[in-house]
Design a protein around this motif. Structure first.
Motif, PDB file in Angstrom:
ATOM      1  N   UNK A  55       2.547   0.687  15.618  1.00 35.63           N
ATOM      2  CA  UNK A  55       3.343   0.322  14.457  1.00 35.63           C
ATOM      3  C   UNK A  55       3.773   1.584  13.748  1.00 35.63           C
ATOM      4  N   UNK A  56       5.050   1.665  13.442  1.00 41.02           N
ATOM      5  CA  UNK A  56       5.535   2.787  12.656  1.00 41.02           C
ATOM      6  C   UNK A  56       6.087   2.240  11.349  1.00 41.02           C
ATOM      7  N   UNK A  57       6.022   3.064  10.334  1.00 39.67           N
ATOM      8  CA  UNK A  57       6.445   2.617   9.007  1.00 39.67           C
ATOM      9  C   UNK A  57       7.953   2.768   8.841  1.00 39.67           C
ATOM     10  N   UNK A  58       8.524   1.852   8.094  1.00 44.65           N
ATOM     11  CA  UNK A  58       9.952   1.855   7.770  1.00 44.65           C
ATOM     12  C   UNK A  58      10.104   1.660   6.273  1.00 44.65           C
ATOM     13  N   UNK A  59      11.143   2.240   5.723  1.00 51.91           N
ATOM     14  CA  UNK A  59      11.436   2.069   4.297  1.00 51.91           C
ATOM     15  C   UNK A  59      11.883   0.639   4.047  1.00 51.91           C
ATOM     16  N   UNK A  60      11.395   0.046   2.973  1.00 47.41           N
ATOM     17  CA  UNK A  60      11.812  -1.295   2.562  1.00 47.41           C
ATOM     18  C   UNK A  60      12.823  -1.124   1.440  1.00 47.41           C
ATOM     19  N   UNK A  61      14.019  -1.648   1.646  1.00 48.27           N
ATOM     20  CA  UNK A  61      15.069  -1.565   0.628  1.00 48.27           C
ATOM     21  C   UNK A  61      15.439  -2.979   0.188  1.00 48.27           C
ATOM     22  N   UNK A  62      15.345  -3.212  -1.094  1.00 48.79           N
ATOM     23  CA  UNK A  62      15.745  -4.502  -1.678  1.00 48.79           C
ATOM     24  C   UNK A  62      16.955  -4.207  -2.549  1.00 48.79           C
ATOM     25  N   UNK A  63      18.070  -4.796  -2.178  1.00 46.84           N
ATOM     26  CA  UNK A  63      19.349  -4.496  -2.813  1.00 46.84           C
ATOM     27  C   UNK A  63      19.447  -5.032  -4.248  1.00 46.84           C
ATOM     28  N   UNK A  64      20.350  -4.462  -4.992  1.00 51.67           N
ATOM     29  CA  UNK A  64      20.623  -4.861  -6.382  1.00 51.67           C
ATOM     30  C   UNK A  64      20.863  -6.369  -6.483  1.00 51.67           C
ATOM     31  N   UNK A  65      20.221  -6.991  -7.451  1.00 52.54           N
ATOM     32  CA  UNK A  65      20.427  -8.402  -7.737  1.00 52.54           C
ATOM     33  C   UNK A  65      19.716  -9.378  -6.824  1.00 52.54           C
ATOM     34  N   UNK A  74       0.838  -1.194   0.000  1.00 51.36           N
ATOM     35  CA  UNK A  74       0.000   0.000   0.000  1.00 51.36           C
ATOM     36  C   UNK A  74       0.875   1.247   0.000  1.00 51.36           C
ATOM     37  N   UNK A  75       1.952   1.221   0.750  1.00 49.39           N
ATOM     38  CA  UNK A  75       2.830   2.385   0.878  1.00 49.39           C
ATOM     39  C   UNK A  75       3.941   2.328  -0.161  1.00 49.39           C
ATOM     40  N   UNK A  76       3.616   2.581  -1.414  1.00 49.91           N
ATOM     41  CA  UNK A  76       4.590   2.508  -2.502  1.00 49.91           C
ATOM     42  C   UNK A  76       5.774   3.445  -2.276  1.00 49.91           C
ATOM     43  N   UNK A  77       5.527   4.558  -1.591  1.00 49.05           N
ATOM     44  CA  UNK A  77       6.589   5.550  -1.344  1.00 49.05           C
ATOM     45  C   UNK A  77       7.713   4.985  -0.478  1.00 49.05           C
ATOM     46  N   UNK A  78       7.428   3.949   0.274  1.00 50.78           N
ATOM     47  CA  UNK A  78       8.413   3.387   1.195  1.00 50.78           C
ATOM     48  C   UNK A  78       9.180   2.213   0.593  1.00 50.78           C
ATOM     49  N   UNK A  79       9.053   2.009  -0.699  1.00 51.52           N
ATOM     50  CA  UNK A  79       9.718   0.884  -1.358  1.00 51.52           C
ATOM     51  C   UNK A  79      10.854   1.371  -2.237  1.00 51.52           C
TER      52      UNK A  79
END
Length: 162
Positions: free
Chosen positions: A150-160, A111-116
């Motif tokens: 609950x607080x929101x956190x950025x989700x980071x998916x690394x290269x590869x 839902x929170x596309x901004x945090x991806x």
């Protein structure tokens, strides 16, 4: 003579059937794409960006509104046909996600596309659900009650990543 005209008119009805099917398909595609375009406008003007650190209960109406739109059948109709294409990445970018080059998105639910934030050359599996929340329990020593939020956190998916 009247029987030949009725048989020819019923024959022409059958020949038009592919045209009717094509029009129905075209209407469905246009409806889904127009819905998605309206979602982008609503996201940018009414809902706004979700930011890291927001409490889940802070803005329930805008979160609820965006959740309803992002899980609508027409939203899925505008994204599902573009699975594993750059067009799907472009659509998620329009909603605020940061997505690198050559990302293979089968489909993911967020839902929170901004945090991806997704790096280059990432491959997603099927039906991935991304929830950018960290639950924190707060206990008070002065009383026996404890609360959680609950607080929101950025989700980071690394290269590869796979």
């Amino acid at each position: 003579s009247s029987s030949s005209s009725s048989s020819s008119s019923s024959g022409s009805s059958w020949r038009r059937l592919p045209s009717y099917a094509a029009l129905a398909w075209l209407f469905e595609v246009c409806e889904s794409e127009c819905f998605f375009a309206a979602c982008v406008v609503v996201k940018k003007t009414i809902v706004g960006a979700f930011v890291e650190g927001d409490e889940v209960g802070e803005s329930p109406v805008r979160r609820w509104l965006w959740d309803r739109l992002a899980h609508h059948a027409s939203f899925e109709g505008a994204t599902a046909p573009y699975v594993n294409t750059e067009l799907l990445s472009m659509k998620f970018r329009a909603l605020g996600a940061t997505i690198g080059r050559r990302v293979n998105i089968d489909f993911f639910d967020i839902v929170e596309h901004d945090l991806l934030q997704v790096g280059d050359e990432v491959v997603f599996g099927s039906s991935v659900v991304l929830l950018p929340y960290v639950s924190t329990e707060r206990s008070s020593f002065s009383s026996s009650s404890s609360s959680s939020s609950s607080s929101s956190k950025k989700i980071t998916i690394e290269r590869g990543a796979n």
